[in-house]
Scaffold this active site. Structure first.
Site, PDB file in Angstrom:
ATOM      1  N   ARG A 181       0.660  -1.046   0.013  1.00  0.00           N
ATOM      2  CA  ARG A 181      -0.008  -0.069  -0.136  1.00  0.00           C
ATOM      3  C   ARG A 181       0.812   1.329  -0.092  1.00  0.00           C
ATOM      4  O   ARG A 181       1.982   1.414   0.630  1.00  0.00           O
ATOM      5  CB  ARG A 181      -0.833  -0.016   1.198  1.00  0.00           C
ATOM      6  CG  ARG A 181      -1.980   1.093   1.564  1.00  0.00           C
ATOM      7  CD  ARG A 181      -3.055   1.010   0.736  1.00  0.00           C
ATOM      8  NE  ARG A 181      -4.241   1.830   1.047  1.00  0.00           N
ATOM      9  CZ  ARG A 181      -5.263   2.392   0.405  1.00  0.00           C
ATOM     10  NH1 ARG A 181      -4.990   2.029  -0.866  1.00  0.00           N
ATOM     11  NH2 ARG A 181      -5.876   2.793   0.793  1.00  0.00           N
TER      12      ARG A 181
ATOM     13  N   THR B 155      -9.317   0.829  -9.332  1.00  0.00           N
ATOM     14  CA  THR B 155      -8.572  -0.374  -8.717  1.00  0.00           C
ATOM     15  C   THR B 155      -8.876  -1.627  -9.670  1.00  0.00           C
ATOM     16  O   THR B 155      -9.803  -1.586 -10.485  1.00  0.00           O
ATOM     17  CB  THR B 155      -9.322  -0.967  -7.435  1.00  0.00           C
ATOM     18  OG1 THR B 155      -9.364   0.406  -6.889  1.00  0.00           O
ATOM     19  CG2 THR B 155      -8.616  -1.643  -6.566  1.00  0.00           C
TER      20      THR B 155
ATOM     21  N   ASP C 211      -7.890   8.286   0.898  1.00  0.00           N
ATOM     22  CA  ASP C 211      -8.498   7.185   1.545  1.00  0.00           C
ATOM     23  C   ASP C 211      -8.403   7.493   3.117  1.00  0.00           C
ATOM     24  O   ASP C 211      -8.784   6.663   4.087  1.00  0.00           O
ATOM     25  CB  ASP C 211      -7.789   5.776   1.194  1.00  0.00           C
ATOM     26  CG  ASP C 211      -8.453   5.232   0.216  1.00  0.00           C
ATOM     27  OD1 ASP C 211      -9.655   5.848  -0.308  1.00  0.00           O
ATOM     28  OD2 ASP C 211      -7.847   4.138  -0.334  1.00  0.00           O
TER      29      ASP C 211
ATOM     30  N   SER D 136      -7.509   1.033   3.615  1.00  0.00           N
ATOM     31  CA  SER D 136      -7.991   0.477   2.294  1.00  0.00           C
ATOM     32  C   SER D 136      -9.235  -0.469   2.705  1.00  0.00           C
ATOM     33  O   SER D 136      -9.516  -0.940   3.714  1.00  0.00           O
ATOM     34  CB  SER D 136      -7.048  -0.287   1.616  1.00  0.00           C
ATOM     35  OG  SER D 136      -7.430  -0.755   0.470  1.00  0.00           O
TER      36      SER D 136
HETATM   37  O1  DON Z   1      -8.008   1.142  -1.110  1.00  0.00           O
HETATM   38  C1  DON Z   1      -9.231   1.734  -1.576  1.00  0.00           C
HETATM   39  O2  DON Z   1      -9.987   1.144  -0.586  1.00  0.00           O
HETATM   40  C2  DON Z   1      -9.708   2.490  -2.516  1.00  0.00           C
HETATM   41  N1  DON Z   1      -8.534   3.391  -2.873  1.00  0.00           N
HETATM   42  C3  DON Z   1      -9.948   1.775  -3.465  1.00  0.00           C
HETATM   43  C4  DON Z   1     -10.553   2.500  -4.773  1.00  0.00           C
HETATM   44  C5  DON Z   1     -11.331   1.777  -5.706  1.00  0.00           C
HETATM   45  O3  DON Z   1     -11.647   0.548  -5.619  1.00  0.00           O
HETATM   46  C6  DON Z   1     -11.751   2.473  -6.775  1.00  0.00           C
HETATM   47  N2  DON Z   1     -12.362   1.709  -7.685  1.00  0.00           N
HETATM   48  N3  DON Z   1     -13.366   1.215  -7.978  1.00  0.00           N
END
Ligand code: DON
Length: 591
Positions: free
Chosen positions: A125, A400, A442, A471
């Protein structure tokens, strides 16, 4: 399981039932923001769901959100590479062919199950820059400045992907970095033909690409959005990847690549320094683990909230006969949503980077805690979120992508990695050719103020120098009687947790095959906003009416998430690969 499947089959084949289709993509904070959505495929109808079949293979399977990356993984396995070799090759390939989400400018998590029985977790991360402080996203009056954590260089965390992939390869792979990076470099240098599924995602940020000449040069076709059939060539990214293939991790963290990112950050009001890159580390640890109806869930521990929240929900719903109630039934939705609401309240209150804060995981996952929470669920009514707080008392102390791989020996890899939004910050440092993340969003910008996924979080997740933001990414592996059963995970911000959880429940409780499980319309609640998000096709009119009478308010959202999953079918012994139809450029393939 077979009995449950019958109930499910009856449900999905009942085509005469009218379905509450509605479409809305709300933009305010009472919504799942665009970042979490994947409106690239139409909703799944019940007939489609009943007919959904996974890709079958006997020995090995790769599922990713982009078909060329899947091919890369399969080729590496056919050359004799193991699941980790394939995962690293896929990780780099997705950075080229799925640039919204695949990345070298972001970070992520890996759960690796070794055929010999051990399961390990790798945290790569992003970290906050050393100059970051808890109030960087606030103005002098203490108000959160909209867009600062998402659209400026202050939103960029120190990327972890390159160190993560390379560390995994070094420890568990069998091939050289050059070998596994070669396909990605070729795809970047020679380019690849875009499909409709690819351009749909590119089009979501065409206007942003136009703002920056170095981005427009690559991701617009002479100033115009790319169309299906066009070739996307990325020579700058090819060069960056070549530097990494030759110079390894050092080339990224201590060489010209880091210098280019730091320079762009300095020129644009960011905080990144060469020391941030030099100090960056990845962390090996154990997955968070829980038991559910004879299955062992191995998922992502903090700084992910995913595994803990999934396990807390499972602990709460364990005594309920979900399978008898059936997929999409009033009772199954009621108890699932109430469990989610309570587990998300705990998530948002207690979880953060374990290097900085204590995470009370044992307490959150204890049977006593689950029992206590169950007593607060009214069988006939929704509990307003305002009546729920972090249940342990005061704190003591889009985009993601997911990919899943099983190799012929039975090693399995589940990786979710991200640059947060689709194309992250939307900016590229100089000629590096890769998008930077906006992962700092986040963190809690200010306690009580929702982030861009609508998550209302606390002080435990405040910004601190060198800290990793909490996350929701939940790459997971499920075992059955010690044997590999499922590899799963998803993008979708806060919805990742429910999507990943539901992919397990749909199989374990509702008897679906892997493709049905991934395609099945989803339900999500995250404490705040006090709404239940549903995909079209989940609720019948009668079910919706009954739940509304109990106090639920629904928001129908066209689609979210993209679960790329594999099931080892215990009855047939075959691998079932399922590409989520919400990401139609993806593919499951095996041999
Ligand atoms: O780490 C996380 O929870 C977020 N930054 C994930 C972002 C994400 O899944 C965006 N897409 N759909």
């Amino acid at each position: 399981m077979r009995k449950a499947f019958l109930a499910f089959a009856v449900f999905v084949s009942c085509a005469a039932m009218s379905v509450a289709f509605a479409s809305s993509t709300p933009q305010n904070r009472h919504s799942i923001p665009q970042q979490a959505l994947d409106a690239t495929a139409p909703p799944t109808t019940r007939a489609q769901l009943a007919a959904a079949r996974p890709v079958l293979a006997r020995h090995a399977m790769v599922v990713t959100a982009q078909h060329l990356a899947t091919r890369v993984g399969v080729d590496i396995l056919k050359q004799g590479g193991n699941a980790v070799d394939a995962a690293v090759a896929v990780g780099y390939a997705l950075a080229v062919v799925h640039p919204c989400c695949g990345n070298i400018g972001g970070g992520g998590f890996m759960v690796l199950h070794l055929a010999k029985g051990k399961t390990v977790f790798l945290d790569f991360r992003e970290k906050a820059p050393l100059k970051a402080t808890p109030t960087i996203f606030q103005d002098a009056q203490g108000n959160v400045v909209k867009g600062r954590s998402t659209h400026t260089y202050l939103g960029v965390g120190v990327p972890g992907t390159v160190m993560g992939l390379n560390a995994a390869l070094k420890k568990y792979g069998t091939m050289s970095l050059k070998q596994v990076m070669a396909p990605a470099i070729k795809l970047a240098r020679d380019g690849f033909i875009l499909r409709q599924g690819d351009v749909n995602i590119l089009h979501t940020r065409s206007k942003d690409f136009a703002q920056y000449p170095n981005v427009a040069k690559i991701f617009l076709n002479h100033g115009k959005p790319y169309q299906a059939g066009d070739r996307l060539v990325q020579p700058q990214l090819a060069h960056t990847l070549e530097l990494i293939a030759k110079g390894g991790t050092r080339a990224f963290y201590r060489g010209s690549i880091a210098r280019a990112v730091v320079k762009a950050s300095e020129n644009n009001g960011g905080l990144l320094s060469m020391k941030d890159f030099a100090d960056y580390t990845v962390q090996w640890s154990k997955p968070v683990q829980c038991e559910y109806r004879g299955f062992t869930i191995m998922s992502s521990p903090p700084p992910s909230s995913g595994g803990t929240t999934i396990c807390e929900i499972l602990q709460i719903i364990k005594p309920y006969p979900m399978s008898r109630w059936g997929y999409g039934s009033v009772k199954a939705i009621h108890y699932l949503v109430e469990a989610e609401r309570r587990a998300f309240a705990d998530r948002n209150t207690y979880l953060g980077d374990p290097a900085f804060v204590h995470n009370p995981i044992a307490k959150l996952l204890s049977p006593a805690h689950a029992a206590k929470l169950r007593t607060t669920i009214d069988p006939d009514k929704a509990t307003p979120s305002s009546q729920i707080k972090g249940s342990l008392g005061p704190v003591e102390g889009m985009h993601t992508t997911q990919f899943s791989i099983v190799d012929p020996k039975g090693n399995a890899v589940s990786i979710t990695y991200t640059i947060n939004y689709l194309y992250g910050l939307g900016q590229i440092a100089g000629n590096t050719g890769f998008f930077l993340n906006n992962e700092m969003d986040d963190f809690t910008s200010k306690p009580g103020v929702p982030n861009s996924f609508g998550l209302v979080q606390g002080k435990v997740n405040q910004v601190e120098p060198g800290k990793r933001p909490l996350s929701s990414m939940s790459p997971s592996i499920v075992l059955h009687q010690g044997k590999l059963f499922m590899v799963t995970g998803s993008p979708g911000g806060s919805t990742i947790i429910s999507t990943t959880l539901e992919s397990m429940l749909n199989v374990i409780d509702f008897g679906m095959n892997m493709q049905q499980s991934v395609d099945a319309p989803r339900v999500h609640n995250q404490w705040y906003p006090d709404l239940v998000f549903v995909e079209p096709g989940l609720l019948t009119d009668t079910t919706r009416e009954a739940l509304e009478k109990m106090g639920y308010r629904f928001k129908v959202v066209r689609s979210w998430g993209a679960d790329e999953a594999i099931l080892v079918n215990p009855h047939t012994g075959l691998l079932e690969g399922a590409n989520d139809r919400r990401r139609p450029a993806g593919m499951a393939a095996g041999f």
